[in-house]
Write a protein that holds these residues in place. Structure first.
Motif, PDB file in Angstrom:
ATOM      1  N   VAL A 122      34.032  65.978  73.549  1.00 61.42           N
ATOM      2  CA  VAL A 122      34.460  66.320  72.183  1.00 61.42           C
ATOM      3  C   VAL A 122      35.778  66.363  72.424  1.00 61.42           C
ATOM      4  CG1 VAL A 122      34.586  67.631  70.357  1.00 61.42           C
ATOM      5  CG2 VAL A 122      31.913  66.917  71.225  1.00 61.42           C
ATOM      6  N   THR A 123      36.299  67.770  73.370  1.00 60.95           N
ATOM      7  CA  THR A 123      37.404  67.801  73.542  1.00 60.95           C
ATOM      8  C   THR A 123      38.299  66.547  74.265  1.00 60.95           C
ATOM      9  OG1 THR A 123      36.979  69.923  74.087  1.00 60.95           O
ATOM     10  CG2 THR A 123      38.893  69.682  74.785  1.00 60.95           C
ATOM     11  N   GLY A 124      39.286  66.368  72.595  1.00 63.45           N
ATOM     12  CA  GLY A 124      40.263  65.186  73.555  1.00 63.45           C
ATOM     13  C   GLY A 124      40.262  63.982  72.969  1.00 63.45           C
ATOM     14  N   ALA A 125      38.435  64.303  72.333  1.00 64.37           N
ATOM     15  CA  ALA A 125      38.601  62.445  71.350  1.00 64.37           C
ATOM     16  C   ALA A 125      39.385  62.626  70.741  1.00 64.37           C
ATOM     17  CB  ALA A 125      36.905  63.079  70.857  1.00 64.37           C
ATOM     18  N   THR A 126      40.239  60.954  70.118  1.00 62.24           N
ATOM     19  CA  THR A 126      40.927  60.670  69.369  1.00 62.24           C
ATOM     20  C   THR A 126      40.109  59.437  68.637  1.00 62.24           C
ATOM     21  OG1 THR A 126      42.475  62.218  70.967  1.00 62.24           O
ATOM     22  CG2 THR A 126      42.978  60.403  69.403  1.00 62.24           C
ATOM     23  N   THR A 127      41.664  59.628  67.533  1.00 66.72           N
ATOM     24  CA  THR A 127      41.031  58.224  66.908  1.00 66.72           C
ATOM     25  C   THR A 127      42.447  58.455  65.914  1.00 66.72           C
ATOM     26  OG1 THR A 127      39.855  56.304  65.135  1.00 66.72           O
ATOM     27  CG2 THR A 127      39.664  59.127  64.517  1.00 66.72           C
ATOM     28  N   GLY A 128      42.938  57.125  65.631  1.00 67.45           N
ATOM     29  CA  GLY A 128      44.171  57.302  65.105  1.00 67.45           C
ATOM     30  C   GLY A 128      44.408  55.933  63.858  1.00 67.45           C
ATOM     31  N   VAL A 129      44.675  55.319  63.056  1.00 67.96           N
ATOM     32  CA  VAL A 129      45.407  54.455  62.154  1.00 67.96           C
ATOM     33  C   VAL A 129      46.390  53.656  61.999  1.00 67.96           C
ATOM     34  CG1 VAL A 129      43.298  54.528  60.562  1.00 67.96           C
ATOM     35  CG2 VAL A 129      45.355  55.317  59.896  1.00 67.96           C
TER      36      VAL A 129
ATOM     37  N   THR B  84      47.138  60.074  63.385  1.00 69.57           N
ATOM     38  CA  THR B  84      45.901  60.485  64.312  1.00 69.57           C
ATOM     39  C   THR B  84      45.013  61.831  63.965  1.00 69.57           C
ATOM     40  OG1 THR B  84      47.909  61.834  65.706  1.00 69.57           O
ATOM     41  CG2 THR B  84      47.159  59.476  66.308  1.00 69.57           C
ATOM     42  N   PHE B  85      44.138  61.631  64.726  1.00 69.10           N
ATOM     43  CA  PHE B  85      43.187  63.268  64.746  1.00 69.10           C
ATOM     44  C   PHE B  85      42.434  63.331  66.713  1.00 69.10           C
ATOM     45  CE2 PHE B  85      38.994  65.037  65.234  1.00 69.10           C
ATOM     46  CZ  PHE B  85      39.310  66.132  64.284  1.00 69.10           C
TER      47      PHE B  85
ATOM     48  N   ILE C 284      29.931  61.021  68.859  1.00 71.60           N
ATOM     49  CA  ILE C 284      31.084  61.364  68.959  1.00 71.60           C
ATOM     50  C   ILE C 284      31.922  59.741  68.001  1.00 71.60           C
ATOM     51  CG2 ILE C 284      33.259  61.404  70.347  1.00 71.60           C
ATOM     52  CD1 ILE C 284      31.876  63.480  72.478  1.00 71.60           C
ATOM     53  N   GLN C 285      31.505  59.065  68.351  1.00 68.88           N
ATOM     54  CA  GLN C 285      31.964  57.254  67.883  1.00 68.88           C
ATOM     55  C   GLN C 285      31.716  57.733  66.760  1.00 68.88           C
ATOM     56  OE1 GLN C 285      34.104  55.282  70.349  1.00 68.88           O
ATOM     57  NE2 GLN C 285      34.773  55.338  68.064  1.00 68.88           N
ATOM     58  N   GLY C 286      30.722  58.189  65.963  1.00 69.44           N
ATOM     59  CA  GLY C 286      30.489  57.896  64.737  1.00 69.44           C
ATOM     60  C   GLY C 286      31.288  58.876  63.379  1.00 69.44           C
ATOM     61  N   ARG C 287      31.931  59.715  64.344  1.00 68.85           N
ATOM     62  CA  ARG C 287      32.242  60.857  63.376  1.00 68.85           C
ATOM     63  C   ARG C 287      34.267  60.265  63.957  1.00 68.85           C
ATOM     64  NH1 ARG C 287      33.689  63.042  59.383  1.00 68.85           N
ATOM     65  NH2 ARG C 287      35.263  64.838  59.693  1.00 68.85           N
ATOM     66  N   LEU C 288      34.564  59.779  64.803  1.00 68.43           N
ATOM     67  CA  LEU C 288      35.414  59.228  65.038  1.00 68.43           C
ATOM     68  C   LEU C 288      36.204  58.027  64.286  1.00 68.43           C
ATOM     69  CD1 LEU C 288      36.419  59.323  68.761  1.00 68.43           C
ATOM     70  CD2 LEU C 288      37.039  60.335  67.112  1.00 68.43           C
ATOM     71  N   ASP C 289      34.823  56.845  63.758  1.00 72.43           N
ATOM     72  CA  ASP C 289      34.845  56.298  62.553  1.00 72.43           C
ATOM     73  C   ASP C 289      34.739  56.262  61.900  1.00 72.43           C
ATOM     74  OD1 ASP C 289      35.146  54.402  65.454  1.00 72.43           O
ATOM     75  OD2 ASP C 289      32.400  54.049  65.196  1.00 72.43           O
TER      76      ASP C 289
ATOM     77  N   THR D 150      37.842  55.729  59.136  1.00 76.58           N
ATOM     78  CA  THR D 150      38.050  55.619  58.042  1.00 76.58           C
ATOM     79  C   THR D 150      38.340  56.046  56.699  1.00 76.58           C
ATOM     80  OG1 THR D 150      35.579  53.799  58.715  1.00 76.58           O
ATOM     81  CG2 THR D 150      35.996  54.389  56.059  1.00 76.58           C
ATOM     82  N   ASN D 151      37.938  57.412  56.828  1.00 74.64           N
ATOM     83  CA  ASN D 151      38.501  58.552  55.558  1.00 74.64           C
ATOM     84  C   ASN D 151      39.978  58.265  55.853  1.00 74.64           C
ATOM     85  OD1 ASN D 151      36.150  59.299  55.152  1.00 74.64           O
ATOM     86  ND2 ASN D 151      36.492  60.272  56.268  1.00 74.64           N
ATOM     87  N   MET D 152      40.984  58.138  56.978  1.00 73.27           N
ATOM     88  CA  MET D 152      42.283  57.628  57.108  1.00 73.27           C
ATOM     89  C   MET D 152      42.618  57.185  55.525  1.00 73.27           C
ATOM     90  SD  MET D 152      42.881  58.550  60.711  1.00 73.27           S
ATOM     91  CE  MET D 152      42.230  59.753  61.959  1.00 73.27           C
ATOM     92  N   ARG D 153      41.825  55.772  56.169  1.00 74.43           N
ATOM     93  CA  ARG D 153      42.734  54.750  55.275  1.00 74.43           C
ATOM     94  C   ARG D 153      42.616  54.267  54.330  1.00 74.43           C
ATOM     95  NH1 ARG D 153      43.766  50.037  58.762  1.00 74.43           N
ATOM     96  NH2 ARG D 153      43.371  50.632  60.937  1.00 74.43           N
TER      97      ARG D 153
END
Length: 158
Positions: free
Chosen positions: A6-13, A111-112, A136-141, A145-148
């Motif tokens: 979890v710690t450091g899991a990142t996503t971005g657009v 980024t998050f 984790i991947q589901g939440r990052l996805d 989507t919410n960022m967009r």
């Protein structure tokens, strides 16, 4: 304690907004308007303008969070970011925007990153450790989507 990644899991657009950088900057720093644009955040208010704000989030399952955010970077009109605290000593997340001025358009990188603090995601993977990677991947996805959606709604409103 194992945090299952979890710690450091990142996503971005990256989104090219058809607005000048100063207009986008005004939008991303208008914390009080996030409730108009975000699928999760329904309330935001500055506690100390440019330094701290509060936010309230509602998730599809009905769960709500009330958080305090501390600005970590404020470089007008290029970078804006904050750490999210839910009452714990360590941030549960970091949000950041970088703006690249393209004249009448602006390339927005958002980024998050999950922090070491206690978050709903952390609780979920501890409860279902055998599904940690999937959760984790589901939440990052979902976050991407919410960022967009938020950026699109912001662009339409500004």
């Amino acid at each position: 304690m194992n945090d299952y990644g979890v710690t450091g899991a990142t996503t971005g657009v990256e989104v090219l907004m058809q607005l000048p950088a100063r207009t986008v900057w005004a939008g991303i720093t208008a914390i009080q308007r996030y409730g108009e644009w975000s699928p999760e955040c329904y309330y935001g208010a500055w506690l100390e303008p440019g330094a701290r704000f509060e936010a309230r989030n509602r998730f599809p399952n009905g769960f709500e969070t009330y958080v305090t955010c501390t600005v970590t970077v404020l470089e007008e009109p290029k970078r804006f970011g904050w750490d999210v605290y839910g009452g714990e000593e360590f941030p549960l997340a970091n949000w950041a925007y970088e703006l690249e001025d393209r004249g009448e358009a602006t390339l927005v990188r958002q980024t998050f990153t999950h922090g070491p603090g206690d978050s709903g995601l952390r609780m979920g993977v501890v409860k279902y450790p055998d599904r940690a990677a999937e959760i984790i991947q589901g939440r990052l996805d979902e976050l991407a989507t919410n960022m967009r959606k938020t950026l699109a709604a912001m662009e339409s409103a500004l």
